[in-house]
Scaffold this motif. Sequence first.
Motif, mmCIF file in Angstrom:
data_model
loop_
_atom_site.group_PDB
_atom_site.id
_atom_site.type_symbol
_atom_site.label_atom_id
_atom_site.label_comp_id
_atom_site.label_asym_id
_atom_site.label_seq_id
_atom_site.Cartn_x
_atom_site.Cartn_y
_atom_site.Cartn_z
ATOM 1 N N TRP A 263 23.773 52.992 17.048
ATOM 2 C CA TRP A 263 23.265 51.797 17.750
ATOM 3 C C TRP A 263 23.174 50.610 16.791
ATOM 4 O O TRP A 263 23.626 49.492 17.103
ATOM 5 N N LYS A 264 22.592 50.827 15.610
ATOM 6 C CA LYS A 264 22.418 49.734 14.657
ATOM 7 C C LYS A 264 23.763 49.224 14.144
ATOM 8 O O LYS A 264 23.935 48.016 13.921
ATOM 9 N N SER A 265 24.724 50.115 13.949
ATOM 10 C CA SER A 265 26.036 49.700 13.468
ATOM 11 C C SER A 265 26.741 48.826 14.508
ATOM 12 O O SER A 265 27.315 47.784 14.172
ATOM 13 N N ILE A 266 26.691 49.255 15.767
ATOM 14 C CA ILE A 266 27.330 48.463 16.820
ATOM 15 C C ILE A 266 26.615 47.127 16.993
ATOM 16 O O ILE A 266 27.250 46.070 17.137
ATOM 17 N N LEU A 267 25.290 47.146 16.956
ATOM 18 C CA LEU A 267 24.537 45.907 17.118
ATOM 19 C C LEU A 267 24.817 44.935 15.980
ATOM 20 O O LEU A 267 24.937 43.719 16.196
ATOM 21 N N PHE A 268 24.948 45.453 14.778
ATOM 22 C CA PHE A 268 25.199 44.593 13.625
ATOM 23 C C PHE A 268 26.606 44.000 13.670
ATOM 24 O O PHE A 268 26.805 42.808 13.420
ATOM 25 N N THR A 269 27.598 44.808 13.998
ATOM 26 C CA THR A 269 28.978 44.346 13.963
ATOM 27 C C THR A 269 29.334 43.460 15.154
ATOM 28 O O THR A 269 30.064 42.478 15.010
ATOM 29 N N LEU A 270 28.820 43.793 16.338
ATOM 30 C CA LEU A 270 29.171 43.012 17.525
ATOM 31 C C LEU A 270 28.212 41.869 17.782
ATOM 32 O O LEU A 270 28.565 40.911 18.466
#
Length: 527
Positions: A263-270
């Motif tokens: 979740w954090k990776s997707i939120l950070f990148t997108l």
Amino acid sequence: SKGSAKKNVRNSPNTGVLYSLPNLLQQSTEQKGFSESPDLEFEYADTDKWSAELSELYSYTEGPEFLLNRKCFEEEFRTHVSDKKWTELDVAQHRAHAMRLLDGLEVITREKRLKVSRAILYMVQGTFAECSSEAEVQHWMRYNIFLLLDVGTFTALVELLNMEVDNSAACSSAVRKPAISLADSTDLRVLLNIMYLMVVTIQQEDPADSAEWRATRETFKTELGSPLYNNEPISVMLFGMVTKFCSGHAPHFPMKKVLMLLWKSILFTLGGFEQLQNIKVRKREELRLPPLPEDSIRVIRSMRAASPPASASDLIEQQQKRARREHKSLIKQDNLDAFNEKDPYKSDDPREDEDDNDDNDNSMEAEPFPMERDEVMPPPILHPPSERVNFPKGLPWAPKVREKDIEHFLESSRSKFIGYTLGNDTDTVVGLPRPIHESIRTLKQHKYISIAEIQIAKEDEFQKTPLSGGEEDVEMCSTELLYQGILPSLPQYMIALLKILLAAAPTSKAKTDSINILADVLPEEMP
């Protein structure tokens, strides 16, 4: 983003929150609601505060590991460095020891790798034993994390995680075990803890950050969304862990930590709500479309909280009252016509409609029909003009009408009143009644062309004329790269996430799920 609205207090007995050592790291997740709606303590945002997001990572059963991480770090530190404290060294000494720990991750012995990983985890946790306040711990957390990222620790952690995921011996051993506990996921948990803390901390922007740290954050954001790790973004690898766990081949995976890092990776990148709104505005300007009527997220933040759904008994009681009311309201037609001409109970004050709506939201008892009342008709209440307050009715945001909606309405109107159709013509209104003209004018006032419609039209054009249309220009942004990575296995990802959601949902029935989502929080020896 399920956004991703987060409650302010989220301590649950199943997935306990613990990021505290006695009198040192007590992270309080009780925060004031920053929502514009004061009737609900709820912050409508991408994430909670930084301290709360750190606390969310740990379970109660991981408490003893804090001291174990400290012990591993101090043993490594005293072996290669003098008796000084970590907070007393200069930048060059910090960097040298970080490089030394990074080299220790490449040894063959698993026990040695785990010991070095725990030492790195203690650094990421802020070397709390040498700090005297929470602010000091957070300062050293950020410093250590940016230091470790600068020497290349995150890439090494991804490679180690990929190796642990492909460890067939650990998977087969976990499948044969009758009960999975905390000890089966130790290596994975330590790696995921470090990676999660690094992503969450680097994502957190601070006005006091140096220009070098800001540049490092943007570089890390780009790398995290690029296919640099095993020719795929790290999010795709984490999605693979989810499907492998739900298929039963790896029951020892700490699924809560995997999902949180995903979740954090997707939120950070997108990006979150703010970035999404900026992208929408920029894309519409590039396509020369009218600007957005409003920001939907800001409108939602200011909306009043909805009432909870009624219980079954309340619904049955309401239906019975409505049935009795409808039965009693059957009167002669002439009396009904006379009653409808002038309703003595209906006031011109719009506030009464709003009050009725509020009553319907908060109470299941409806007002009885006026003809049921036995009292004498009272005179209508007249309010002075100074007391009249006009409340807006309808949706809190501007309505949106598609071109196809206007075409469909015109075609049905022509077919009804004239008997012929004109295809996609939305301008000819000859022969239609005046109310239809007004309706078409209103629809055109709220006409909205979305970016998706433009993209679909372009895609159809490329499909029709693949040779003369030229090559399609697709911007290879983080969203496109993630979409390309997850598209081949998208149905499997959806099914796996649904299985976890159903396994986590509270229910009174006995569950026969094949997955155990509590495996990474159960202690090795059950009390």
